[in-house]
Design a protein around this motif. Sequence first.
Motif, PDB file in Angstrom:
ATOM      1  N   GLU A  13       9.990 -16.377  81.344  1.00 25.10           N
ATOM      2  CA  GLU A  13      11.400 -16.890  81.694  1.00 25.10           C
ATOM      3  C   GLU A  13      11.261 -18.214  82.905  1.00 25.10           C
ATOM      4  N   ILE A  14      10.226 -17.803  83.799  1.00 26.82           N
ATOM      5  CA  ILE A  14      10.257 -18.846  84.797  1.00 26.82           C
ATOM      6  C   ILE A  14       9.457 -19.955  84.027  1.00 26.82           C
ATOM      7  N   GLU A  15       8.160 -19.674  83.371  1.00 31.52           N
ATOM      8  CA  GLU A  15       7.474 -20.791  82.667  1.00 31.52           C
ATOM      9  C   GLU A  15       8.248 -21.635  81.853  1.00 31.52           C
ATOM     10  N   ASN A  16       9.246 -21.194  81.012  1.00 27.89           N
ATOM     11  CA  ASN A  16      10.147 -21.813  80.361  1.00 27.89           C
ATOM     12  C   ASN A  16      11.256 -22.635  81.052  1.00 27.89           C
ATOM     13  N   TYR A  17      11.849 -21.911  82.118  1.00 27.92           N
ATOM     14  CA  TYR A  17      12.676 -22.669  82.528  1.00 27.92           C
ATOM     15  C   TYR A  17      12.165 -23.966  83.499  1.00 27.92           C
ATOM     16  N   TYR A  18      11.145 -23.952  84.246  1.00 27.68           N
ATOM     17  CA  TYR A  18      10.401 -24.954  84.820  1.00 27.68           C
ATOM     18  C   TYR A  18       9.253 -25.641  84.174  1.00 27.68           C
ATOM     19  N   ASN A  19       8.973 -25.443  83.051  1.00 27.11           N
ATOM     20  CA  ASN A  19       7.970 -26.096  82.115  1.00 27.11           C
ATOM     21  C   ASN A  19       6.776 -25.901  82.917  1.00 27.11           C
ATOM     22  N   ILE A  20       6.489 -24.725  83.564  1.00 27.09           N
ATOM     23  CA  ILE A  20       5.059 -24.589  84.176  1.00 27.09           C
ATOM     24  C   ILE A  20       4.206 -23.486  83.467  1.00 27.09           C
ATOM     25  N   GLN A  21       2.903 -23.524  83.792  1.00 29.10           N
ATOM     26  CA  GLN A  21       2.114 -22.403  83.260  1.00 29.10           C
ATOM     27  C   GLN A  21       1.003 -21.933  84.003  1.00 29.10           C
ATOM     28  N   THR A  22       0.833 -20.700  84.339  1.00 30.53           N
ATOM     29  CA  THR A  22      -0.014 -20.018  85.162  1.00 30.53           C
ATOM     30  C   THR A  22      -0.485 -19.037  84.688  1.00 30.53           C
ATOM     31  N   LYS A  23      -1.801 -18.407  84.954  1.00 29.89           N
ATOM     32  CA  LYS A  23      -2.483 -17.160  84.510  1.00 29.89           C
ATOM     33  C   LYS A  23      -2.469 -16.323  85.573  1.00 29.89           C
ATOM     34  N   LYS A  24      -1.604 -16.418  86.692  1.00 30.57           N
ATOM     35  CA  LYS A  24      -1.504 -15.386  87.889  1.00 30.57           C
ATOM     36  C   LYS A  24      -0.373 -14.497  87.522  1.00 30.57           C
ATOM     37  N   GLU A  25      -0.818 -13.463  86.977  1.00 24.66           N
ATOM     38  CA  GLU A  25       0.401 -12.562  86.868  1.00 24.66           C
ATOM     39  C   GLU A  25       0.777 -11.969  87.834  1.00 24.66           C
TER      40      GLU A  25
END
Length: 209
Positions: A13-25
Amino acid sequence: MAKRVAFFASKEEIENYYNIQTKKESLFEAHYNLSPGHQLPVITIANGEPQIERLRWGKSGTSGAKETTIEKENLLDRLKEKDATRCILPLSGFYIWKDNQEKNNPFFVRLLNDAVASIAGIYISGEEDYVSIVTTESNTLVQPMSARMPLLLDQPTALQWLEKGIDLAELLSRTDNIFTLTDLTVLRVSKKVNDPSNNSPKLIQPIPK
């Protein structure tokens, strides 16, 4: 007032909302009762791109965290100082108490149609890095309980908030009417929220008024 917040949006949800990518679960660990001094999820701009990290809410102090909030009316002056930049706190909602009396039942405020509530913040860098939540005058839904509330931004405005060249005064003038009363819900919840050590999804469940 902003004394306690919750974060339980998913990584997707966060990645889609702000168009970001991270591997830090670990950045997306849910917490239902975050208080000053806790690490909050924070979105900043790095190398022209939004990134997410965790930063302390408020500056360390002998009697607890300081500078946990800044009033919208004082924001422009504070941002003239070199140590302050704008950031977004991608939270799920916040708690308020009638007249800020934490002995009473709190109320949980969240958006009805969005899993993410973009709360305006400022990131203070220096010997200690921390964030402060921007507050504004409460709308008519929240005002009976609290005179002030966190400044909520919708998706387009949140992304503009992070732009360096934006006319911030003009942007702030548009933030008063972003959400209507039907966009928010205020739920009376358990007094267990009053103890910052409690952390459970049950804390945001509504109880009868």
